[in-house]
Write an enzyme that holds these catalytic residues in place. Sequence first.
Site, PDB file in Angstrom:
ATOM      1  N   GLY A 109     115.210  77.592  48.258  1.00 26.65           N
ATOM      2  CA  GLY A 109     114.454  76.459  48.797  1.00 26.65           C
ATOM      3  C   GLY A 109     114.555  76.320  50.303  1.00 26.65           C
TER       4      GLY A 109
ATOM      5  CG  HIS B  63     119.637  74.010  57.545  1.00 21.98           C
ATOM      6  ND1 HIS B  63     118.798  75.073  57.756  1.00 21.98           N
ATOM      7  CD2 HIS B  63     119.173  73.389  56.433  1.00 21.98           C
ATOM      8  CE1 HIS B  63     117.868  75.092  56.820  1.00 21.98           C
ATOM      9  NE2 HIS B  63     118.085  74.083  55.989  1.00 21.98           N
TER      10      HIS B  63
HETATM   11  P1  5GP Z   1     115.630  73.534  54.106  1.00 25.83           P
HETATM   12  O1  5GP Z   1     114.400  73.220  53.295  1.00 25.83           O
HETATM   13  O2  5GP Z   1     115.368  74.715  55.013  1.00 25.83           O
HETATM   14  O3  5GP Z   1     116.879  73.689  53.301  1.00 25.83           O
HETATM   15  O4  5GP Z   1     115.915  72.269  55.002  1.00 25.83           O
HETATM   16  C1  5GP Z   1     115.227  71.967  56.157  1.00 25.83           C
HETATM   17  C2  5GP Z   1     115.431  70.513  56.420  1.00 25.83           C
HETATM   18  O5  5GP Z   1     115.064  70.236  57.766  1.00 25.83           O
HETATM   19  C3  5GP Z   1     114.596  69.577  55.548  1.00 25.83           C
HETATM   20  O6  5GP Z   1     115.445  68.709  54.819  1.00 25.83           O
HETATM   21  C4  5GP Z   1     113.714  68.831  56.537  1.00 25.83           C
HETATM   22  O7  5GP Z   1     113.497  67.478  56.187  1.00 25.83           O
HETATM   23  C5  5GP Z   1     114.489  68.963  57.835  1.00 25.83           C
HETATM   24  N1  5GP Z   1     113.657  68.948  59.021  1.00 25.83           N
HETATM   25  C6  5GP Z   1     112.503  69.642  59.215  1.00 25.83           C
HETATM   26  N2  5GP Z   1     112.011  69.403  60.438  1.00 25.83           N
HETATM   27  C7  5GP Z   1     112.875  68.535  61.042  1.00 25.83           C
HETATM   28  C8  5GP Z   1     112.895  67.928  62.333  1.00 25.83           C
HETATM   29  O8  5GP Z   1     112.024  68.119  63.186  1.00 25.83           O
HETATM   30  N3  5GP Z   1     113.928  67.068  62.599  1.00 25.83           N
HETATM   31  C9  5GP Z   1     114.926  66.831  61.673  1.00 25.83           C
HETATM   32  N4  5GP Z   1     115.884  65.991  62.037  1.00 25.83           N
HETATM   33  N5  5GP Z   1     114.932  67.405  60.456  1.00 25.83           N
HETATM   34  C10 5GP Z   1     113.924  68.241  60.142  1.00 25.83           C
END
Ligand code: 5GP
Length: 113
Positions: A92, A99
Amino acid sequence: MATDCLFCRIASAEIPAERLAENAHCIAFRDINPQAPTHFLVIPREHVASLNQVDSAQLAGELLLMAAAVAKAEGMAESGYRVVLNTNADGGQTVYHLHAHVLGGRAMHWPPG
Ligand code: 5GP
Ligand code: ZN
């Protein structure tokens, strides 16, 4: 720094974020689309695409230590919280800069979806 990487741009403060902690290795900031009452991310300052590219025990350790320290500062140490590292498509992952998600403030479900 990868100029086309969203989290590199947050690390360099080119894109604003609500920062909760930072040190020489990592930055913690609130997720823009929280999935729990408390939801923040911890990223390394250096660009690492995913857990698959981590080759430093120090970096991995610093990431987890900051996750726990900020969870404690957010008052979740006793009640509990979840740390998640979504990795590649089936995991996902949508942002390809490593992160750790830290989620808390409510009971989490298992198994995750
Ligand atoms: P992933 O789906 O890759 O595990 O998580 C990416 C996360 O980054 C998501 O929970 C999403 O809400 C967060 N996210 C995406 N763009 C931004 C942003 O511009 N600022 C912040 N603070 N979080 C972000
Ligand atoms: Zn990056």
